[in-house]
Write an enzyme that holds these catalytic residues in place. Sequence first.
Site, PDB file in Angstrom:
ATOM      1  N   SER A  86      -4.773   1.611   7.934  1.00 31.11           N
ATOM      2  CA  SER A  86      -5.290   0.704   6.861  1.00 31.11           C
ATOM      3  C   SER A  86      -3.902  -0.222   6.921  1.00 31.11           C
ATOM      4  CB  SER A  86      -4.925   1.835   5.897  1.00 31.11           C
ATOM      5  OG  SER A  86      -5.860   2.506   5.421  1.00 31.11           O
TER       6      SER A  86
ATOM      7  N   HIS B 298      -2.345  10.757  -5.025  1.00 29.40           N
ATOM      8  CA  HIS B 298      -2.895  11.059  -5.955  1.00 29.40           C
ATOM      9  C   HIS B 298      -2.769  12.136  -7.217  1.00 29.40           C
ATOM     10  CE1 HIS B 298      -5.476   9.161  -2.395  1.00 29.40           C
ATOM     11  NE2 HIS B 298      -5.846  10.228  -2.063  1.00 29.40           N
TER      12      HIS B 298
ATOM     13  N   ASP C 213      -2.740   4.753  -3.191  1.00 25.53           N
ATOM     14  CA  ASP C 213      -3.408   5.928  -1.728  1.00 25.53           C
ATOM     15  C   ASP C 213      -2.672   7.014  -1.677  1.00 25.53           C
ATOM     16  OD1 ASP C 213      -5.388   6.794  -0.601  1.00 25.53           O
ATOM     17  OD2 ASP C 213      -5.342   5.346   0.987  1.00 25.53           O
TER      18      ASP C 213
ATOM     19  N   GLY D 223      -1.172  14.640   4.413  1.00 23.82           N
ATOM     20  CA  GLY D 223       0.971  14.494   4.105  1.00 23.82           C
ATOM     21  C   GLY D 223       1.158  15.781   3.322  1.00 23.82           C
TER      22      GLY D 223
ATOM     23  N   GLU E 201      -6.849   4.509  -5.809  1.00 18.65           N
ATOM     24  CA  GLU E 201      -8.248   5.194  -5.196  1.00 18.65           C
ATOM     25  C   GLU E 201      -8.344   7.138  -5.489  1.00 18.65           C
ATOM     26  OE1 GLU E 201      -8.167   2.072  -1.251  1.00 18.65           O
ATOM     27  OE2 GLU E 201      -6.921   4.523  -0.938  1.00 18.65           O
ATOM     28  N   ASP E 202      -9.140   6.998  -4.953  1.00 13.20           N
ATOM     29  CA  ASP E 202      -9.122   8.344  -4.987  1.00 13.20           C
ATOM     30  C   ASP E 202      -9.109   9.398  -6.290  1.00 13.20           C
ATOM     31  OD1 ASP E 202     -10.694   7.747  -2.846  1.00 13.20           O
ATOM     32  OD2 ASP E 202      -7.957   8.373  -1.335  1.00 13.20           O
TER      33      ASP E 202
ATOM     34  N   GLU F  15       0.750  -1.008   0.046  1.00 17.12           N
ATOM     35  CA  GLU F  15      -0.781  -0.264  -0.321  1.00 17.12           C
ATOM     36  C   GLU F  15       0.978   1.061  -0.158  1.00 17.12           C
ATOM     37  OE1 GLU F  15      -4.071   1.675   1.684  1.00 17.12           O
ATOM     38  OE2 GLU F  15      -2.741   0.673   3.190  1.00 17.12           O
TER      39      GLU F  15
ATOM     40  N   ASP G 273       5.256   5.529   1.988  1.00 21.06           N
ATOM     41  CA  ASP G 273       4.857   6.685   2.133  1.00 21.06           C
ATOM     42  C   ASP G 273       6.068   8.221   2.378  1.00 21.06           C
ATOM     43  OD1 ASP G 273       2.612   8.022   3.490  1.00 21.06           O
ATOM     44  OD2 ASP G 273       4.482   9.169   3.643  1.00 21.06           O
TER      45      ASP G 273
ATOM     46  N   GLY H  72       1.298   4.818   0.733  1.00 21.72           N
ATOM     47  CA  GLY H  72      -0.037   6.256   1.191  1.00 21.72           C
ATOM     48  C   GLY H  72      -0.353   5.705   2.551  1.00 21.72           C
TER      49      GLY H  72
END
Length: 223
Positions: free
Chosen positions: A65, A126, A123, A49, A151-152, A42, A82, A44
């Site tokens: 998550s 974005h 995630d 952030g 996502e998003d 994953e 991340d 994010g």
Amino acid sequence: MNDLSALAEKFGSDKGPGKHRYTELYHMLFAPFRDRDIRFLEMGLQIGGPEHERSVDRQTTDLPSVRMWLEYFRKAHITGLDVSDFSWFSDPRFTFIRCNMDNEVEIAEVAAEQEAFDIIIDDASHASHHQQHAFVHLFPKLKSGGLYIIEDLRWQPPVYETRGYPKTAALFGEYLETNSFTHPVSGLQEAFNEISNTFSGCFLFQAKFLKRRKDQVLVVHKV
């Protein structure tokens, strides 16, 4: 409520029924993987952030998550990526990678170092170019039968969004209509079309299961 949604509520993940409702879709997609020894990535790990104009060196406080995935997937190894530092989090089934998604070379280097994954979820910021660079470097690291999710799709951060890149939802929407990718950035059109030869399925999913809403989630299944 399925148990993944319950876990999202337990750990405070925005993927659950209280906000995005992604867990309803994910429970259907991920159930066959649940008791397998899989590798899961994953990108994010916590809201707030630099896409929200906060420092990359912000104080991080939780991985909601990741905690959810560790409980849902009983045997999985979870890798979290991340731009901010989450190295303080320790679990025998978790690995943290710090990576700047705004640096394509760094993304490529991280991808090259990884073993293949069964599931990848983007995630992160974005931003369209972040999503697209990550996809061309990381989709090839997906195992046969694996799932890649972005996502998003209906929100891109103004602080990062770069001219010359189509929105990711529009890019894949055109692909679904024409069976071909068109991209204005040199090299990316060829990369996407080459990768598409390994798609076995691809769909865009509207926000909160409502057809009147914009596309929110991309799911791509690998041959």
